[in-house]
Structures are given as C-alpha cells and as structure tokens.
Scaffold this motif. Structure first.
Motif, mmCIF file in Angstrom:
data_model
loop_
_atom_site.group_PDB
_atom_site.id
_atom_site.type_symbol
_atom_site.label_atom_id
_atom_site.label_comp_id
_atom_site.label_asym_id
_atom_site.label_seq_id
_atom_site.Cartn_x
_atom_site.Cartn_y
_atom_site.Cartn_z
ATOM 1 N N ASP A 142 11.299 -25.951 43.342
ATOM 2 C CA ASP A 142 10.845 -24.562 43.482
ATOM 3 C C ASP A 142 11.456 -23.659 42.412
ATOM 4 O OD1 ASP A 142 9.373 -25.340 45.713
ATOM 5 O OD2 ASP A 142 11.001 -24.860 47.092
ATOM 6 N N ALA A 143 11.429 -24.103 41.171
ATOM 7 C CA ALA A 143 12.055 -23.367 40.068
ATOM 8 C C ALA A 143 11.203 -22.201 39.575
ATOM 9 C CB ALA A 143 12.357 -24.309 38.907
ATOM 10 N N LEU A 144 9.910 -22.215 39.865
ATOM 11 C CA LEU A 144 9.039 -21.136 39.401
ATOM 12 C C LEU A 144 7.919 -20.908 40.406
ATOM 13 C CD1 LEU A 144 6.641 -22.438 36.677
ATOM 14 C CD2 LEU A 144 8.480 -23.883 37.498
ATOM 15 N N TRP A 145 7.353 -19.723 40.316
ATOM 16 C CA TRP A 145 6.298 -19.355 41.267
ATOM 17 C C TRP A 145 5.172 -18.633 40.549
ATOM 18 C CZ3 TRP A 145 10.866 -16.728 40.780
ATOM 19 C CH2 TRP A 145 10.795 -15.354 40.550
ATOM 20 N N VAL A 146 4.035 -18.601 41.227
ATOM 21 C CA VAL A 146 2.840 -17.937 40.714
ATOM 22 C C VAL A 146 2.131 -17.236 41.865
ATOM 23 C CG1 VAL A 146 1.425 -20.032 40.998
ATOM 24 C CG2 VAL A 146 0.688 -18.258 39.391
ATOM 25 N N TYR A 147 1.607 -16.056 41.585
ATOM 26 C CA TYR A 147 0.696 -15.379 42.517
ATOM 27 C C TYR A 147 -0.701 -15.683 42.009
ATOM 28 C CZ TYR A 147 4.659 -12.888 44.496
ATOM 29 O OH TYR A 147 5.842 -12.584 45.121
ATOM 30 N N ARG A 148 -1.380 -16.629 42.631
ATOM 31 C CA ARG A 148 -2.692 -17.053 42.144
ATOM 32 C C ARG A 148 -3.757 -15.989 42.348
ATOM 33 N NH1 ARG A 148 -1.600 -22.930 44.386
ATOM 34 N NH2 ARG A 148 -0.562 -23.761 42.534
ATOM 35 N N ASP A 149 -3.590 -15.188 43.371
ATOM 36 C CA ASP A 149 -4.548 -14.117 43.673
ATOM 37 C C ASP A 149 -3.754 -12.862 44.038
ATOM 38 O OD1 ASP A 149 -6.935 -12.819 44.128
ATOM 39 O OD2 ASP A 149 -7.150 -13.598 46.171
ATOM 40 N N PRO A 150 -3.066 -12.267 43.040
ATOM 41 C CA PRO A 150 -2.195 -11.124 43.356
ATOM 42 C C PRO A 150 -3.005 -9.909 43.797
ATOM 43 C CG PRO A 150 -2.408 -11.379 40.990
ATOM 44 C CD PRO A 150 -3.101 -12.559 41.611
ATOM 45 N N TYR A 151 -2.352 -9.065 44.558
ATOM 46 C CA TYR A 151 -2.994 -7.824 44.996
ATOM 47 C C TYR A 151 -3.302 -6.942 43.791
ATOM 48 C CZ TYR A 151 -1.738 -9.130 49.766
ATOM 49 O OH TYR A 151 -1.611 -9.772 50.973
ATOM 50 N N ASP A 152 -4.234 -6.014 43.984
ATOM 51 C CA ASP A 152 -4.752 -5.189 42.890
ATOM 52 C C ASP A 152 -3.663 -4.457 42.108
ATOM 53 O OD1 ASP A 152 -7.296 -5.991 43.551
ATOM 54 O OD2 ASP A 152 -7.808 -4.135 44.613
ATOM 55 N N ALA A 153 -2.638 -3.965 42.779
ATOM 56 C CA ALA A 153 -1.605 -3.174 42.098
ATOM 57 C C ALA A 153 -0.837 -3.980 41.060
ATOM 58 C CB ALA A 153 -0.628 -2.589 43.123
ATOM 59 N N VAL A 154 -0.838 -5.314 41.191
ATOM 60 C CA VAL A 154 -0.127 -6.179 40.245
ATOM 61 C C VAL A 154 -1.055 -7.261 39.687
ATOM 62 C CG1 VAL A 154 2.160 -5.751 41.225
ATOM 63 C CG2 VAL A 154 0.757 -7.623 42.120
ATOM 64 N N ALA A 155 -2.328 -6.954 39.624
ATOM 65 C CA ALA A 155 -3.330 -7.941 39.207
ATOM 66 C C ALA A 155 -3.020 -8.562 37.849
ATOM 67 C CB ALA A 155 -4.712 -7.297 39.184
ATOM 68 N N THR A 156 -2.336 -7.845 36.984
ATOM 69 C CA THR A 156 -2.060 -8.367 35.638
ATOM 70 C C THR A 156 -1.131 -9.573 35.641
ATOM 71 O OG1 THR A 156 -0.319 -6.709 35.352
ATOM 72 C CG2 THR A 156 -2.484 -6.195 34.414
ATOM 73 N N ILE A 157 -0.398 -9.834 36.742
ATOM 74 C CA ILE A 157 0.459 -11.024 36.775
ATOM 75 C C ILE A 157 -0.314 -12.276 37.177
ATOM 76 C CG2 ILE A 157 2.592 -9.709 37.135
ATOM 77 C CD1 ILE A 157 2.544 -10.753 40.073
ATOM 78 N N GLY A 158 -1.582 -12.128 37.493
ATOM 79 C CA GLY A 158 -2.405 -13.297 37.779
ATOM 80 C C GLY A 158 -2.406 -14.220 36.566
ATOM 81 N N GLY A 159 -2.311 -15.520 36.793
ATOM 82 C CA GLY A 159 -2.274 -16.473 35.687
ATOM 83 C C GLY A 159 -0.922 -16.561 34.997
ATOM 84 N N HIS A 160 0.076 -15.898 35.566
ATOM 85 C CA HIS A 160 1.433 -15.902 35.012
ATOM 86 C C HIS A 160 2.404 -16.496 36.031
ATOM 87 C CE1 HIS A 160 -0.537 -13.051 32.398
ATOM 88 N NE2 HIS A 160 0.511 -13.032 31.609
ATOM 89 N N VAL A 161 3.489 -17.067 35.522
ATOM 90 C CA VAL A 161 4.524 -17.637 36.381
ATOM 91 C C VAL A 161 5.854 -16.961 36.085
ATOM 92 C CG1 VAL A 161 3.387 -19.880 36.604
ATOM 93 C CG2 VAL A 161 5.046 -19.515 34.764
#
Length: 127
Positions: A91-110
């Motif tokens: 569990d060294a890294l995580w991803v929000y595959r479908d982030p909420y709208d307020a942080v949508a720009t982190i989608g596709g990022h780890v």
C-alpha cells in the motif's frame, strides 16, 4: 448506507496546482516515477501531497492491492503495492480513480507515502 460527501470550503480548504519542475520518486536505488507534470494538493492543515500522472510511474513495479479508503472530500482511494528488488512495499501509493468534482484534476494521478519512498521535488533537469 450513503457515504458522507463534503465540499471544500473556508473551514476545510483544498487546492490543487501544478508542481514546479521535475519530480522523481525512488524506492532505494530504483526510479519508480519521473515526471514534469506533477500536481500539489494542499488540504486544510495536512502536509501537501504530490500527485504524479500514473502514466509516468513504472507500471512493472505496481501490484494492485485490495485496500481502499474513503475521504468525504475526495472520494474512494484504491491502493497499489510497490514491488522493488524482490521486496514489496505494501500500500505504498494510492489513486482516486473517480475523484469528486472539487479535486477532479487528481484523476489519473497517484500519490506515494513519503515514509515508504523518496520523493524529490524540483529536481534540476540534466543537460
């Protein structure tokens, strides 16, 4: 039961902005990620978190984990183990595959746990 979903605001601000320069992530001597397209997420009183495009991470070192967590501001996070030099960093890294709208720009990022890898920000370019 529905999960609580919250929107960032003055009492719990969240901002996402491009990182300056190059970011390199290492586990021991192995380069896990190298990018000039990182983002910095700043959330309330928490330390800033560097998010790197998943496409700039060496996928041969990733193994999906069964771990998930939930943040009412960002959504559900899925985790990866990091497989390096025959060892595993769970569990060294995580991803929000479908982030909420307020942080949508982190989608596709780890994001990586800084106590499990070395994250060098603002690394000078060679040559």
């Amino acid at each position: 039961m529905a999960r609580e979903r919250l929107t960032p605001g003055p009492e719990h601000p969240i901002t996402v902005a491009p990182a300056d320069g190059r970011v390199v992530v290492r586990a021991g001597d192995a380069v896990v990620a190298d990018t000039v397209s990182a983002l910095i997420l700043r959330e309330a009183h928490y330390p800033p978190v560097v998010y790197l495009p998943l496409s700039d991470v060496d996928s041969s070192m990733l193994r999906e984990s069964a771990t998930t967590t939930y943040c009412p501001f960002k959504g559900e996070a899925n985790y990866y183990d990091l497989v390096v030099d025959g060892g595993v960093l769970p569990d060294a890294l995580w991803v929000y595959r479908d982030p909420y709208d307020a942080v949508a720009t982190i989608g596709g990022h780890v994001a990586f746990y800084p106590d499990r890898v070395q994250i060098d920000t603002g690394v000078a370019r060679a040559g």
